[in-house]
Design a protein around this motif. Structure first.
Motif, PDB file in Angstrom:
ATOM      1  N   THR A   1       0.871  -1.175   0.000  1.00  0.00           N
ATOM      2  CA  THR A   1       0.000   0.000   0.000  1.00  0.00           C
ATOM      3  C   THR A   1       0.906   1.222   0.000  1.00  0.00           C
ATOM      4  OG1 THR A   1      -1.877  -1.034   1.115  1.00  0.00           O
ATOM      5  CG2 THR A   1      -1.657   1.342   1.355  1.00  0.00           C
ATOM      6  N   ILE A   2       0.619   2.171  -0.894  1.00  0.00           N
ATOM      7  CA  ILE A   2       1.494   3.325  -1.059  1.00  0.00           C
ATOM      8  C   ILE A   2       0.656   4.581  -1.248  1.00  0.00           C
ATOM      9  CG2 ILE A   2       1.719   3.071  -3.584  1.00  0.00           C
ATOM     10  CD1 ILE A   2       4.764   3.723  -3.171  1.00  0.00           C
ATOM     11  N   SER A   3       1.176   5.699  -0.819  1.00  0.00           N
ATOM     12  CA  SER A   3       0.442   6.961  -0.980  1.00  0.00           C
ATOM     13  C   SER A   3       0.678   7.529  -2.371  1.00  0.00           C
ATOM     14  CB  SER A   3       0.892   7.974   0.082  1.00  0.00           C
ATOM     15  OG  SER A   3       2.267   8.286  -0.085  1.00  0.00           O
TER      16      SER A   3
ATOM     17  N   TYR B   1      -4.601  11.759  -5.820  1.00  0.00           N
ATOM     18  CA  TYR B   1      -5.415  10.559  -5.967  1.00  0.00           C
ATOM     19  C   TYR B   1      -6.543  10.857  -6.952  1.00  0.00           C
ATOM     20  CZ  TYR B   1      -7.950   6.325  -4.565  1.00  0.00           C
ATOM     21  OH  TYR B   1      -8.585   5.106  -4.551  1.00  0.00           O
ATOM     22  N   LEU B   2      -6.441  10.282  -8.141  1.00  0.00           N
ATOM     23  CA  LEU B   2      -7.418  10.535  -9.196  1.00  0.00           C
ATOM     24  C   LEU B   2      -8.199   9.263  -9.481  1.00  0.00           C
ATOM     25  CD1 LEU B   2      -5.073  12.574 -11.592  1.00  0.00           C
ATOM     26  CD2 LEU B   2      -6.649  13.459  -9.851  1.00  0.00           C
ATOM     27  N   GLY B   3      -9.507   9.388  -9.647  1.00  0.00           N
ATOM     28  CA  GLY B   3     -10.347   8.226  -9.898  1.00  0.00           C
ATOM     29  C   GLY B   3     -10.758   7.543  -8.611  1.00  0.00           C
ATOM     30  N   ASP B   4     -11.553   6.476  -8.754  1.00  0.00           N
ATOM     31  CA  ASP B   4     -12.115   5.786  -7.598  1.00  0.00           C
ATOM     32  C   ASP B   4     -11.467   4.433  -7.313  1.00  0.00           C
ATOM     33  OD1 ASP B   4     -13.983   7.838  -7.251  1.00  0.00           O
ATOM     34  OD2 ASP B   4     -15.358   6.919  -8.698  1.00  0.00           O
ATOM     35  N   ASP B   5     -10.664   3.907  -8.243  1.00  0.00           N
ATOM     36  CA  ASP B   5     -10.108   2.569  -8.095  1.00  0.00           C
ATOM     37  C   ASP B   5      -8.751   2.633  -7.379  1.00  0.00           C
ATOM     38  OD1 ASP B   5      -9.263  -0.018  -8.242  1.00  0.00           O
ATOM     39  OD2 ASP B   5      -9.145  -0.112 -10.442  1.00  0.00           O
ATOM     40  N   PRO B   6      -8.666   2.120  -6.140  1.00  0.00           N
ATOM     41  CA  PRO B   6      -7.393   2.189  -5.409  1.00  0.00           C
ATOM     42  C   PRO B   6      -6.321   1.248  -5.961  1.00  0.00           C
ATOM     43  CG  PRO B   6      -9.000   0.946  -4.156  1.00  0.00           C
ATOM     44  CD  PRO B   6      -9.737   1.513  -5.333  1.00  0.00           C
ATOM     45  N   TYR B   7      -6.698   0.327  -6.861  1.00  0.00           N
ATOM     46  CA  TYR B   7      -5.724  -0.607  -7.443  1.00  0.00           C
ATOM     47  C   TYR B   7      -5.340  -0.209  -8.868  1.00  0.00           C
ATOM     48  CZ  TYR B   7      -6.815  -3.541  -3.438  1.00  0.00           C
ATOM     49  OH  TYR B   7      -6.972  -4.015  -2.155  1.00  0.00           O
ATOM     50  N   ASP B   8      -5.717   0.977  -9.264  1.00  0.00           N
ATOM     51  CA  ASP B   8      -5.405   1.482 -10.603  1.00  0.00           C
ATOM     52  C   ASP B   8      -3.938   1.878 -10.673  1.00  0.00           C
ATOM     53  OD1 ASP B   8      -5.305   2.685 -13.066  1.00  0.00           O
ATOM     54  OD2 ASP B   8      -6.409   4.481 -12.455  1.00  0.00           O
ATOM     55  N   LEU B   9      -3.138   1.169 -11.471  1.00  0.00           N
ATOM     56  CA  LEU B   9      -1.708   1.414 -11.551  1.00  0.00           C
ATOM     57  C   LEU B   9      -1.369   2.657 -12.377  1.00  0.00           C
ATOM     58  CD1 LEU B   9      -0.302  -2.223 -11.930  1.00  0.00           C
ATOM     59  CD2 LEU B   9      -0.264  -0.747  -9.914  1.00  0.00           C
ATOM     60  N   GLU B  10      -2.375   3.341 -12.889  1.00  0.00           N
ATOM     61  CA  GLU B  10      -2.119   4.619 -13.553  1.00  0.00           C
ATOM     62  C   GLU B  10      -1.811   5.728 -12.546  1.00  0.00           C
ATOM     63  OE1 GLU B  10      -1.826   5.236 -16.830  1.00  0.00           O
ATOM     64  OE2 GLU B  10      -2.033   3.070 -17.094  1.00  0.00           O
ATOM     65  N   LYS B  11      -2.148   5.486 -11.306  1.00  0.00           N
ATOM     66  CA  LYS B  11      -1.863   6.493 -10.276  1.00  0.00           C
ATOM     67  C   LYS B  11      -0.359   6.605 -10.042  1.00  0.00           C
ATOM     68  CE  LYS B  11      -6.182   6.147  -7.682  1.00  0.00           C
ATOM     69  NZ  LYS B  11      -6.912   5.422  -8.717  1.00  0.00           N
ATOM     70  N   ASN B  12       0.088   7.808  -9.759  1.00  0.00           N
ATOM     71  CA  ASN B  12       1.501   8.030  -9.455  1.00  0.00           C
ATOM     72  C   ASN B  12       1.745   7.850  -7.963  1.00  0.00           C
ATOM     73  OD1 ASN B  12       2.283   8.603 -12.109  1.00  0.00           O
ATOM     74  ND2 ASN B  12       1.670  10.740 -11.903  1.00  0.00           N
ATOM     75  N   ALA B  13       2.832   7.150  -7.637  1.00  0.00           N
ATOM     76  CA  ALA B  13       3.133   6.817  -6.246  1.00  0.00           C
ATOM     77  C   ALA B  13       3.935   7.913  -5.566  1.00  0.00           C
ATOM     78  CB  ALA B  13       3.909   5.508  -6.194  1.00  0.00           C
ATOM     79  N   ASN B  14       3.810   7.958  -4.243  1.00  0.00           N
ATOM     80  CA  ASN B  14       4.690   8.768  -3.398  1.00  0.00           C
ATOM     81  C   ASN B  14       5.300   7.832  -2.361  1.00  0.00           C
ATOM     82  OD1 ASN B  14       5.562  10.382  -1.045  1.00  0.00           O
ATOM     83  ND2 ASN B  14       4.813  12.107  -2.238  1.00  0.00           N
ATOM     84  N   GLY B  15       6.630   7.676  -2.421  1.00  0.00           N
ATOM     85  CA  GLY B  15       7.314   6.730  -1.560  1.00  0.00           C
ATOM     86  C   GLY B  15       7.440   7.167  -0.113  1.00  0.00           C
ATOM     87  N   GLY B  16       6.838   8.301   0.242  1.00  0.00           N
ATOM     88  CA  GLY B  16       6.920   8.783   1.613  1.00  0.00           C
ATOM     89  C   GLY B  16       6.029   8.041   2.588  1.00  0.00           C
ATOM     90  N   PHE B  17       5.095   7.247   2.060  1.00  0.00           N
ATOM     91  CA  PHE B  17       4.209   6.442   2.908  1.00  0.00           C
ATOM     92  C   PHE B  17       4.018   5.108   2.205  1.00  0.00           C
ATOM     93  CE2 PHE B  17       0.262   4.703   4.390  1.00  0.00           C
ATOM     94  CZ  PHE B  17       0.143   5.090   5.724  1.00  0.00           C
ATOM     95  N   VAL B  18       4.637   4.061   2.737  1.00  0.00           N
ATOM     96  CA  VAL B  18       4.603   2.741   2.099  1.00  0.00           C
ATOM     97  C   VAL B  18       4.372   1.667   3.158  1.00  0.00           C
ATOM     98  CG1 VAL B  18       5.808   1.084   0.623  1.00  0.00           C
ATOM     99  CG2 VAL B  18       6.295   3.515   0.393  1.00  0.00           C
TER     100      VAL B  18
END
Length: 339
Positions: free
Chosen positions: A206-208, A212-229
């Motif tokens: 789980t990563i921040s 956060y765009l869209g409603d699907d939390p498993y959408d890999l199109e989202k860009n990650a932030n490694g500050g919360f993993v």
């Protein structure tokens, strides 16, 4: 064949087993006897406490092999579900009045977050940071990163900054290999509630995200932030993290490489990657400051330590005002009900 030598070995083993049983049955031999403290006793900068937590190598009862300092510290910090919380710091971030103090304050001011400090390991990447850490927290670990000076504030994307980020990534892999789940949090993140409650059981990672765009939390199109993993210790996740580190390239930081490789590594290792909504783990990139829902708030999208401190102190002030208003609201409701 039964020989005199074998007989003597048998007698020695029996004697050792009897001695061990007597030690285990002795009430004074168990350091866990008695009531467990509800609150972690924290050192303070004011009283000058300097308690070394970096444990020496010890011998494990299972296989007789020496354990390193990290294994000892992880075992002392772990939650019942085998999870530890970790953060990284250097001299600039641990100085009095800097991010470490604000970070720790957020756990004390948050809603039921103070008990989480019992499970927080602060990883220091220089001697000064390690000494400062021990003044305010009992679970500190010194990680030596060779060939670079990490004591000063690291400019974003500088050579030393990249070395620190990748050292962090490698350290996280080591924790997984030791069999522990971890929640890594940047030190420029304020904690208002337990963010672990928003980590789904089915996700390996789980990563921040900054936005956060869209409603699907498993959408890999989202860009990650490694500050919360958050990561679970299993072969899939370990393979993902190793592949992530091996994909290091040029002047790319670990976050950019994650976004580049996340789809390929997820398919290769069968990893479920979950992105957490900024409504719960927010930040300045997408500031959804609904304090009724917010768990953490990240000082992202800001350059420079002084600016981060100024803006995060402002958010901390807003949180304190929210708590006062909420208490007054509850008091008024109770008066109405009792009238």
């Amino acid at each position: 064949m039964f020989t005199v030598t074998n007989f003597l070995r048998f007698l020695m083993a029996a004697a050792m087993a009897t001695a061990c049983s007597m030690v285990l049955l002795s009430p004074s031999s168990c350091p866990c006897s008695g009531p467990r403290p509800d609150k972690l006793e924290l050192p303070s900068r004011d009283n000058g406490t300097l308690q070394s937590i970096k444990a020496a190598a010890v011998t494990t009862p299972e296989d007789g092999l020496p354990e390193d300092d990290l294994a000892v510290l992880l075992r002392s910090a772990v939650m019942e579900d085998n999870t530890v919380i970790m953060t990284f710091t250097n001299k600039a971030w641990t100085a009095a009045g800097s991010l470490l103090d604000l970070f720790m304050e957020s756990f004390h001011e948050g809603d039921k977050t103070e008990p989480l400090l019992k499970h927080l390991i602060i990883v220091a990447v220089d001697d000064k940071a390690f000494e400062q850490c021990k003044l305010v927290h009992p679970l500190c670990y010194f990680l030596e990163v060779g060939g670079v000076n990490l004591t000063r504030e690291q400019a974003y994307m500088s050579k030393d900054y990249l070395e620190m980020m990748w050292a962090r990534n490698k350290f996280q892999t080591r924790v997984l290999e030791l069999g522990y789940a971890f929640l890594f949090t940047d030190m420029d993140i304020l904690w208002f509630r337990n963010a672990l409650l928003h980590v789904p059981v089915g996700a390996d990672i789980t990563i921040s995200s900054d936005k956060y765009l869209g409603d699907d939390p498993y959408d890999l199109e989202k860009n990650a932030n490694g500050g919360f993993v958050y990561a679970r210790p299993n072969p899939r996740t370990i393979g993902f993290f190793k592949g992530w580190y091996q994909a290091r390239s040029g002047r790319m930081n670990e976050q950019a490489v994650f976004d580049k490789m996340k789809r390929e590594l997820s398919l290769q290792h069968g990893v479920e990657v979950h992105f957490i909504d900024t409504a719960y783990c927010g930040g300045f990139c997408q500031p959804k400051k609904d304090f009724r829902r917010l768990c953490t708030f990240h000082g992202n999208c800001l350059r420079g330590l002084s600016l981060k401190l100024e803006r995060l102190r402002g958010v901390m002030g807003e949180w304190k005002q929210f708590k006062i208003a909420r208490q007054e609201e509850l008091a008024n409701k109770n008066k109405t009900l009792s009238a």
